[in-house]
Design a protein around this motif. Sequence first.
Motif, short mmCIF file in Angstrom:
data_model
loop_
_atom_site.label_atom_id
_atom_site.label_comp_id
_atom_site.label_asym_id
_atom_site.label_seq_id
_atom_site.Cartn_x
_atom_site.Cartn_y
_atom_site.Cartn_z
N TYR A 1 -26.46 -38.01 -36.48
CA TYR A 1 -25.60 -37.01 -35.82
C TYR A 1 -25.08 -36.07 -36.89
CZ TYR A 1 -22.08 -40.52 -37.25
OH TYR A 1 -21.33 -41.43 -37.95
N ASN B 1 -19.77 -34.97 -36.49
CA ASN B 1 -19.18 -35.90 -35.53
C ASN B 1 -20.27 -36.48 -34.65
OD1 ASN B 1 -16.19 -35.32 -36.04
ND2 ASN B 1 -16.99 -33.26 -35.64
N PRO B 2 -20.05 -37.64 -34.07
CA PRO B 2 -21.10 -38.30 -33.28
C PRO B 2 -21.60 -37.49 -32.08
CG PRO B 2 -19.41 -39.89 -33.87
CD PRO B 2 -18.88 -38.54 -34.28
N HIS B 3 -20.80 -36.55 -31.56
CA HIS B 3 -21.27 -35.78 -30.41
C HIS B 3 -22.12 -34.58 -30.81
CE1 HIS B 3 -17.47 -33.77 -31.57
NE2 HIS B 3 -18.06 -32.67 -31.14
N GLN B 4 -22.33 -34.38 -32.13
CA GLN B 4 -23.15 -33.28 -32.61
C GLN B 4 -24.50 -33.81 -33.09
OE1 GLN B 4 -19.59 -32.04 -35.19
NE2 GLN B 4 -20.73 -30.10 -35.02
N VAL B 5 -25.58 -33.08 -32.75
CA VAL B 5 -26.92 -33.44 -33.23
C VAL B 5 -27.22 -32.64 -34.48
CG1 VAL B 5 -27.78 -34.15 -30.98
CG2 VAL B 5 -27.98 -31.75 -31.67
#
Length: 530
Positions: free
Chosen positions: A234, A237-241
């Motif tokens: 990621y 942050n974990p919500h970003q690829v």
Amino acid sequence: MSDKTPIRRALVSVSDKTGLVDLGRVLAAHGIEILSTGGSARTLRDAGVPVVEVADYTGVPEMLDGRVKTLVPKIHGGLLGRRDLPDHLAQMAAQNIPPIDLLVCNLYPFEQTVAKGAEFAECVENIDIGGPAMIRSGAKNHDAVAVITDPAQYGDLIAAIEDGGTTLKQRRHYAAAAYTRTATYDAAIATWFTATNGDADPDLRVTETVPPQTGEMFPARLAIAGLKHQALRYGENPHQVAAFYTTGERPGVASARQLQGKELSYINILDADAAYECVAEFDRPAVVIVKHATPCGVAVGDDLASAWDAAFAADPVSPFGGIIAVNRVLDAEAAEKISSIFIEVIIAPAAEPDAIALLARKKNLRLLIAGGLPDTAAGGLGFRSVAGGYLVQTRDNGMVARDDLKIVTRRAPTEAELADLLFAFRVCKHVKSNAIVYAKDGVTTGIGGGQTSRVDSSRIAVLKGGDRIAGSVLASDAFFPFADGVQAAIEAGATAIIQPGGSMRDAEVIAAADEAGLAMVFTGMRHFRH
């Protein structure tokens, strides 16, 4: 009804022969006619795979030293002709142009030729013309034509052939990869051609901002090429690829081999790059410890082990979970000291076998071997993204030497202070603005940066340094707008200051230093890092 399109005729023309023979045997086993050129044809024929030379197929001999061999209607008509248009089919039949269902083509090794430092003429000869033209033709007609541009795609293609043909979804995927390849290839050529010295007039004055080949550093259209190095778990942050692309421009994280440890994260890569660029600034053995892209401990020493001891002591709290960069071959003594605490990444130009074996006990520690140090004096461009575009600038390769310094106070710095001032100013270059760095004996004693006020950065540096600040020198990445910054240094026990100068209140700042007996030098060069 099957959506698979069978392959009856293939054109194979590759520079990279990896996997070519195995692919050719599969094509031949399925009764697919193989057209081929030059070295590709010889490789297949020598392996017993039947091929038809393109020159025999088209009736047009290769000419101009092979520069013209596939740039003929029978090739491009076979790739571009639409099978769903009767008029196209009639024209193809009238001109004896059979359809070509598969193109396997990779390009002349232009990027590799440039990377090895070849002469201008050799680089030009490795600019492929026919290959990109065929790839673009076939990819445009992907409704009927499968275009393969990378040996890594052969396995998927072979599976499709054995299953009766390629699907439209597969061909569109291949087409996207094909256009990406030609785009990055042309971008690499454009970037090189803009920056290369080439056959420029030897009397032309060449500067860092005006390359001699085209006379412009920033053309009207900017081409950027990158090779996907790895997909990342990621981003910040974990919500970003995220993914990591390389350009092969300079040694560092992009050139490094990872010998052990977990997969690098987005933040690991940023931090390792920050640490390695900083450690490359120093001629003596040096260690840089980074947290959140900012140095927290920097030291030079007689060897890496002593430099580590000093850098760690400069801020004993922050290094845990940090990134370590060294500018010498990592030896076992230094490796043992560094690995005594929890470290995320170590990056070095090389490492001794004993050091590698010792670090292997720390399974989660990533060890990166970069193969060399970046040249901090070299030019090049840096990129920052903003909404809707990029900011592009030349790399901050500014260097300040003793002869560049202007002594502005009554007291001149001592030799020891001069050495520390130059050391601190080099560290300052790698700290977020407003940057304040205290140092003594080649070791940072307090670092503050990334604040909206230079006074706040000064206070943080003193807070981090504590009693170590006394007797240190201070470096500031930009001028002091008021005398309060100097006053803070005086109160902390600093003995000398290095700063760019240039404030409207320089006289007040100098007067405050003189009153306290501090030495101060101006560099005339600023090192903002936003």
